[in-house]
Design a protein around this motif. Structure first.
Motif, PDB file in Angstrom:
ATOM      1  N   LEU A 189     -20.562   8.419  44.428  1.00  0.00           N
ATOM      2  CA  LEU A 189     -20.119   8.842  45.757  1.00  0.00           C
ATOM      3  C   LEU A 189     -21.172   9.656  46.497  1.00  0.00           C
ATOM      4  O   LEU A 189     -20.930  10.134  47.601  1.00  0.00           O
ATOM      5  N   GLY A 259     -11.292  11.803  45.712  1.00  0.00           N
ATOM      6  CA  GLY A 259     -12.574  11.387  46.225  1.00  0.00           C
ATOM      7  C   GLY A 259     -13.200  10.229  45.489  1.00  0.00           C
ATOM      8  O   GLY A 259     -14.307   9.831  45.819  1.00  0.00           O
ATOM      9  N   SER A 265      -9.043   9.518  49.362  1.00  0.00           N
ATOM     10  CA  SER A 265      -9.892  10.077  50.399  1.00  0.00           C
ATOM     11  C   SER A 265     -10.362   8.980  51.346  1.00  0.00           C
ATOM     12  O   SER A 265     -10.620   7.860  50.931  1.00  0.00           O
ATOM     13  N   THR A 267     -12.868   7.539  52.606  1.00  0.00           N
ATOM     14  CA  THR A 267     -14.256   7.108  52.614  1.00  0.00           C
ATOM     15  C   THR A 267     -14.310   5.697  53.160  1.00  0.00           C
ATOM     16  O   THR A 267     -13.319   4.972  53.163  1.00  0.00           O
ATOM     17  N   GLU A 307     -16.017  17.262  51.905  1.00  0.00           N
ATOM     18  CA  GLU A 307     -17.288  16.679  52.316  1.00  0.00           C
ATOM     19  C   GLU A 307     -17.174  15.171  52.566  1.00  0.00           C
ATOM     20  O   GLU A 307     -17.893  14.625  53.410  1.00  0.00           O
ATOM     21  N   LEU A 308     -16.253  14.491  51.881  1.00  0.00           N
ATOM     22  CA  LEU A 308     -16.060  13.073  52.119  1.00  0.00           C
ATOM     23  C   LEU A 308     -15.265  12.828  53.398  1.00  0.00           C
ATOM     24  O   LEU A 308     -15.513  11.868  54.125  1.00  0.00           O
ATOM     25  N   SER A 312     -16.812  10.871  56.692  1.00  0.00           N
ATOM     26  CA  SER A 312     -16.152   9.685  57.251  1.00  0.00           C
ATOM     27  C   SER A 312     -15.904   9.821  58.748  1.00  0.00           C
ATOM     28  O   SER A 312     -15.643   8.828  59.427  1.00  0.00           O
TER      29      SER A 312
END
Length: 347
Positions: A189, A259, A265, A267, A307-308, A312
């Motif tokens: 990731l 995540g 999450s 993403t 942070e993800l 995005s």
């Protein structure tokens, strides 16, 4: 949890029904649920799942090629077959033999360990507490491994004599495998290798782990029943030891690993739905599988990694909840596909 203190109706061990030529209606699944099996214990349907060689994945470093292979498999499938995973074949054989020995014991011996829906811990034959719900053609044994405060050897079978020892050994080795996989998932990731481990609870020995050993008796009408209804595992990682592959694992990164590529999450890759699994049964032979569930600490909030979400450019699609809150749904409803996620979706 008071509502989960007892089963709503008597629990019948499935092995006691294996002699019947016509299975009870409670075990007949709807036609749409019986076909297109994606993953099943000991079934050829799993052959198309990607194979990932983990030989270069060590405690010291995450090999970039391995991280990419794990990431690609999780993004595209949510499952992969792990080879060269570091768990000794002889240990796997001893573990499987011990649990086969347990399920060969008389029903009255196994019933001494009968479980309740409060924790599932012990010998059981159903999931979920809905009265008159459809039932799966399987018996199982559920036990806690981590955290240590939940592990109680008094609730573990005392026969065969080697069962406790070999289960401890096996669990310890698979735990190390899961820790290596978590580092690979983090790297895949684009995160620091320890990021997902930190999201699971932070400190060493703070993660959770449990195991369910599944026993699928012979079934006279296997085309009508399922050993386990369609479901998405509620934990972080599932390492499945199927019946017919004593040296290889089917590994999954289910939908609650915060995540991860098949997580909740938002993403760019998360548009691929987490894979649902179901288990078929057999008219000719009994089957057994073992699922090791590697989970977040029970009081940790499961939510997309900030942070993800930021990367995005969007917003979190699902509301945060502790792992205990999420798992409670399964204990109440049993396997329900991915409906538990739908209830957590926030517009």
């Amino acid at each position: 949890m008071d509502c989960l203190a007892e089963w709503p109706e008597p629990v019948v061990p499935v092995e006691s029904l294996a002699h019947l030529q016509t299975i009870p209606d409670r075990y007949v699944n709807p036609p749409e649920e019986r076909s297109n099996c994606i993953a099943s214990a000991g079934d050829d349907a799993v052959d198309a799942i990607p194979v990932v060689d983990l030989a270069a994945l060590t405690e010291e470093r995450v090999d970039a090629a391995v991280a990419e292979a794990v990431s690609a498999a999780c993004r595209g499938w949510g499952f992969f077959q792990a080879v060269n995973h570091g768990v000794a074949p002889e240990l796997v054989r001893r573990f499987a033999a011990a649990w086969r020995g347990f399920f060969c014991l008389p029903v009255e011996v196994k019933q001494r360990y009968a479980n309740s829906p409060a924790t599932y811990e012990g010998y059981g034959s159903r999931l979920g507490v809905d009265r008159e719900a459809a039932l799966d053609w399987s018996d199982y044994y559920f036990l806690h491994l981590l955290p240590r405060r939940l592990k109680d050897h008094r609730k573990w079978p005392q026969l065969p004599l080697e069962l406790c020892e070999v289960t401890e050994e096996y669990g310890a080795e698979v735990r190390l495998l899961c820790r290596r996989l978590m580092r690979a998932l983090s790297a895949g990731l684009g995160l620091q290798e320890g990021r997902l481990a930190a999201a699971f609870g932070g400190e060493e020995d703070e993660e959770a782990a449990c195991m369910r050993i599944n026993f699928y008796p012979k079934c006279s009408q296997p085309e009508l029943a399922l050993g386990l209804s369609p479901h998405s595992d509620p934990g972080g990682l599932t390492v499945l030891l199927p019946d017919t592959t004593p040296r290889d694992f089917k590994s999954a990164a289910p939908e609650t690993a915060p995540g991860s590529p098949s997580a909740r999450s938002p993403t760019p890759s998360s548009s691929t739905s987490p894979t649902r699994s179901k288990v078929v049964v057999n008219a000719e032979k009994e089957r057994m599988s073992a699922a090791y569930f590697y989970n977040p600490r029970s009081d940790v909030a499961v939510e997309p990694l900030p942070e993800l979400v930021e990367a995005s450019g969007g917003a979190a699609l699902y509301r945060p909840m502790t792992f205990d809150e999420y798992r409670l749904y399964i204990r109440q409803k049993g396997p329900q596909g991915k409906s538990q996620l739908s209830e957590l979706y926030q517009d």
